[in-house]
Scaffold this motif. Structure first.
Motif, short mmCIF file in Angstrom:
data_model
loop_
_atom_site.label_atom_id
_atom_site.label_comp_id
_atom_site.label_asym_id
_atom_site.label_seq_id
_atom_site.Cartn_x
_atom_site.Cartn_y
_atom_site.Cartn_z
N ASP A 75 -37.75 24.55 -0.99
CA ASP A 75 -38.60 25.42 -1.80
C ASP A 75 -38.13 26.87 -1.74
OD1 ASP A 75 -40.18 23.28 -2.53
OD2 ASP A 75 -41.61 23.56 -0.89
N ARG A 76 -37.67 27.29 -0.57
CA ARG A 76 -37.18 28.67 -0.43
C ARG A 76 -35.90 28.89 -1.21
NH1 ARG A 76 -35.30 31.62 5.25
NH2 ARG A 76 -34.60 33.58 4.27
N PHE A 77 -35.04 27.85 -1.29
CA PHE A 77 -33.76 27.96 -1.98
C PHE A 77 -33.74 26.94 -3.12
CE2 PHE A 77 -33.03 29.14 2.47
CZ PHE A 77 -32.50 30.42 2.31
N PRO A 78 -34.27 27.31 -4.27
CA PRO A 78 -34.34 26.36 -5.39
C PRO A 78 -32.96 25.79 -5.75
CG PRO A 78 -35.62 28.33 -5.84
CD PRO A 78 -34.84 28.62 -4.60
N GLY A 79 -32.94 24.48 -5.96
CA GLY A 79 -31.69 23.82 -6.29
C GLY A 79 -30.82 23.50 -5.09
N LEU A 80 -31.34 23.68 -3.88
CA LEU A 80 -30.55 23.47 -2.67
C LEU A 80 -29.89 22.09 -2.68
CD1 LEU A 80 -29.69 24.37 0.20
CD2 LEU A 80 -31.83 23.37 1.04
N LEU A 81 -28.61 22.07 -2.31
CA LEU A 81 -27.85 20.83 -2.22
C LEU A 81 -27.33 20.68 -0.79
CD1 LEU A 81 -26.30 18.35 -3.36
CD2 LEU A 81 -24.45 19.94 -3.97
N THR A 82 -27.62 19.54 -0.18
CA THR A 82 -27.10 19.21 1.14
C THR A 82 -26.02 18.15 0.97
OG1 THR A 82 -29.14 19.76 2.31
CG2 THR A 82 -27.64 18.22 3.40
N LEU A 83 -24.82 18.47 1.43
CA LEU A 83 -23.70 17.53 1.40
C LEU A 83 -23.56 16.91 2.79
CD1 LEU A 83 -21.12 19.90 -0.32
CD2 LEU A 83 -22.31 18.01 -1.43
N ILE A 84 -23.37 15.60 2.84
CA ILE A 84 -23.15 14.91 4.11
C ILE A 84 -21.89 14.07 3.99
CG2 ILE A 84 -24.03 13.19 5.74
CD1 ILE A 84 -26.84 14.04 5.02
N VAL A 85 -20.96 14.29 4.91
CA VAL A 85 -19.76 13.44 5.00
C VAL A 85 -19.79 12.77 6.37
CG1 VAL A 85 -17.26 13.31 4.89
CG2 VAL A 85 -18.46 14.99 3.49
N PRO A 86 -20.24 11.52 6.46
CA PRO A 86 -20.35 10.86 7.77
C PRO A 86 -18.98 10.56 8.36
CG PRO A 86 -20.83 9.30 6.01
CD PRO A 86 -20.67 10.64 5.35
N ARG A 87 -18.91 10.59 9.67
CA ARG A 87 -17.64 10.28 10.34
C ARG A 87 -17.21 8.86 10.05
NH1 ARG A 87 -13.51 9.08 11.83
NH2 ARG A 87 -12.34 9.59 13.73
N HIS A 88 -18.17 7.95 9.91
CA HIS A 88 -17.86 6.55 9.62
C HIS A 88 -18.43 6.21 8.24
CE1 HIS A 88 -17.89 6.70 14.13
NE2 HIS A 88 -16.69 6.19 13.89
N PRO A 89 -17.56 6.13 7.23
CA PRO A 89 -18.03 5.95 5.85
C PRO A 89 -18.86 4.69 5.64
CG PRO A 89 -15.72 6.63 5.87
CD PRO A 89 -16.10 6.33 7.29
N ASP A 90 -18.63 3.64 6.45
CA ASP A 90 -19.36 2.40 6.23
C ASP A 90 -20.86 2.53 6.52
OD1 ASP A 90 -19.02 2.70 8.96
OD2 ASP A 90 -18.42 0.64 9.33
N ARG A 91 -21.27 3.66 7.09
CA ARG A 91 -22.69 3.90 7.34
C ARG A 91 -23.38 4.54 6.12
NH1 ARG A 91 -23.30 7.86 10.74
NH2 ARG A 91 -25.49 7.34 11.03
N GLY A 92 -22.65 4.79 5.06
CA GLY A 92 -23.19 5.54 3.94
C GLY A 92 -24.47 4.99 3.36
N ALA A 93 -24.50 3.69 3.10
CA ALA A 93 -25.68 3.10 2.48
C ALA A 93 -26.91 3.22 3.39
CB ALA A 93 -25.41 1.63 2.14
N ALA A 94 -26.72 3.00 4.69
CA ALA A 94 -27.84 3.13 5.64
C ALA A 94 -28.34 4.57 5.69
CB ALA A 94 -27.40 2.66 7.01
#
Length: 426
Positions: A259-278
């Motif tokens: 709410d404080r930063f309208p349009g805020l985008l959080t990017l996450i790059v997991p160390r183990h890509p196979d966990r992405g769906a979880a």
């Protein structure tokens, strides 16, 4: 030589020899979990997938993606000195990356399981003139077979943590027998060097950390431009190389500040890509909208969180974000590599658990070139502060870049220490 071995190593050799008939079962299990390449399984048994090239051959081994990337500049330097290059790793993801990034003419193979017959088969085929392991890769069977074959052996970028030192100190006969077989240990730091020498390594030199000289992760220009256009002017931050639990914290940070930063985008790059769906599922349960890159999720849809669970694209996201939290440092132990985001101009945040990169983080913190976050609350506050203060982002990025630049030079020192090992070879 086997008669001179301590009982522990003789027992290890016997146990691994007895394991040979069951190797296929282990590989079956790993293959079902996506951890083996079915078409290249024979390489894990020491059966070569390629002919040996003519001339002098340097064998470089690193466990996985990060280690293999660290070895790339050394591979290029040794190739320039006239060596052919054989790179081994143990993971499917590292093999895919090496197919793209090894220097021309270099060969990648999966490292054989540490079973005497498999290692001997590997060595008989490849006949390396120099063997270099990275950091803390101390496979007893491999070390014994390499030295039995008379091959010069080095440990480069050698790292020995206080915890590992304490464990090895409890078995001094074993540590001396193993480390005494290395012709050279090129240690990352004075502390690492002292630990190796105390444990019985006969020749230790301190060369610094090769990761400071590692190449920056590449980024496809078209893909980067597409991401920049999709992001447009949204405020954003990146949680990189995260481990289980840190993604949930990133989601909490987003929820606290969207709410404080309208349009805020959080990017996450997991160390183990196979966990992405979880990861995506858990974040959606928090009420966040999530796009998953591996499934074609689009930034244009303006999700709250974008999970980039792909392989070999870290360079894209380090170039996209100016605020980067480096994972395995708040939840988990050891920390991931901060050097790449710093070199690419980011302000870095990290937790207190950074033992794996203590020199890098120590230099960053001493230069006030990074922000230490000791809790979820600290992380949330630091992200908000940097999102609100671009000048502070620039100051941190500049301080971090200067600190890391001052630590370079390990590549040339390592090469200078290595070359005499092969000088007697034709």
């Amino acid at each position: 030589m086997s008669a001179a071995l301590p009982l522990s190593l003789r027992a290890y050799r016997l146990a691994t020899a007895c394991f040979r008939p069951f190797a296929g079962l282990l590989l079956d299990k790993r293959q079902r979990r996506g951890k083996e390449d079915a078409s290249r399984r024979p390489e894990r048994l020491g059966i070569a997938g390629r002919p040996r090239p003519e001339g002098r051959l340097a064998w470089l081994h690193g466990a996985s993606v990060g280690e293999a990337i660290t070895l790339l500049p050394l591979a290029e330097k040794l190739a320039a000195e006239g060596y052919r290059i054989l790179m081994t790793t143990g993971t499917v993801t590292s093999a895919a990356l090496m197919a793209e990034r090894l220097p021309a003419g270099a060969i990648h193979q999966f490292v054989p399981l540490d079973v005497p017959a498999f290692v001997r088969r590997f060595l008989t085929h490849w006949r390396p003139d120099l063997a270099c392991f990275l950091e803390s890769e101390l496979w007893p069977g491999m070390i014994m077979e390499i030295k039995a074959a008379g091959i010069p052996l080095a440990l480069v970028n050698g790292r020995m943590s206080p915890r590992s030192f304490a464990r090895w100190s409890r078995v001094p006969g074993t540590s001396t027998a193993l480390l005494g077989r290395f012709d050279l240990i090129a240690a990352q730091s004075e502390d690492d060097g002292r630990r190796f020498a105390t444990l019985g390594a006969p020749r230790v030199v301190v060369t610094g950390n090769l990761k400071f000289d590692a190449p920056l992760p590449p980024a496809d220009p078209a893909a980067l431009q597409a991401l920049k256009q999709a992001v447009a002017d949204r405020p954003l931050w990146l949680a990189a190389a995260t481990h289980d639990g840190e993604e949930a914290l990133a989601g909490d940070v987003h929820a606290a500040h969207k709410d404080r930063f309208p349009g805020l985008l959080t990017l996450i790059v997991p160390r183990h890509p196979d966990r992405g769906a979880a990861i995506a599922g858990a974040l959606r349960e928090k009420g966040l909208t999530v796009a998953l890159r591996s499934e074609g999720g689009a930034l244009e849809a303006r999700p709250d969180v974008y999970v980039a669970n792909t392989v070999g694209e870290m360079g894209l996201f380090y170039r996209l974000a100016r605020i980067v939290f480096v994972g395995k440092s708040l939840i988990g132990k050891g920390g991931q590599n901060p050097i790449e985001p710093v070199k690419l101009g980011a302000a870095v945040l990290h937790g207190p658990h950074v033992q794996n990169f203590i020199t890098a983080y120590g230099a960053l913190d001493a230069a006030d070139g990074a922000v230490v976050v000791n809790s979820a609350e600290d992380l949330s506050a630091a992200v908000a502060r940097l999102l609100a203060d671009p000048a502070e982002v620039e100051r941190l990025a500049g301080g971090g870049a200067s600190a890391i630049a001052a630590l370079s030079g390990a590549l040339e020192r390592t090469l200078s220490a290595l070359l005499p090992l092969g000088a007697r070879l034709p």
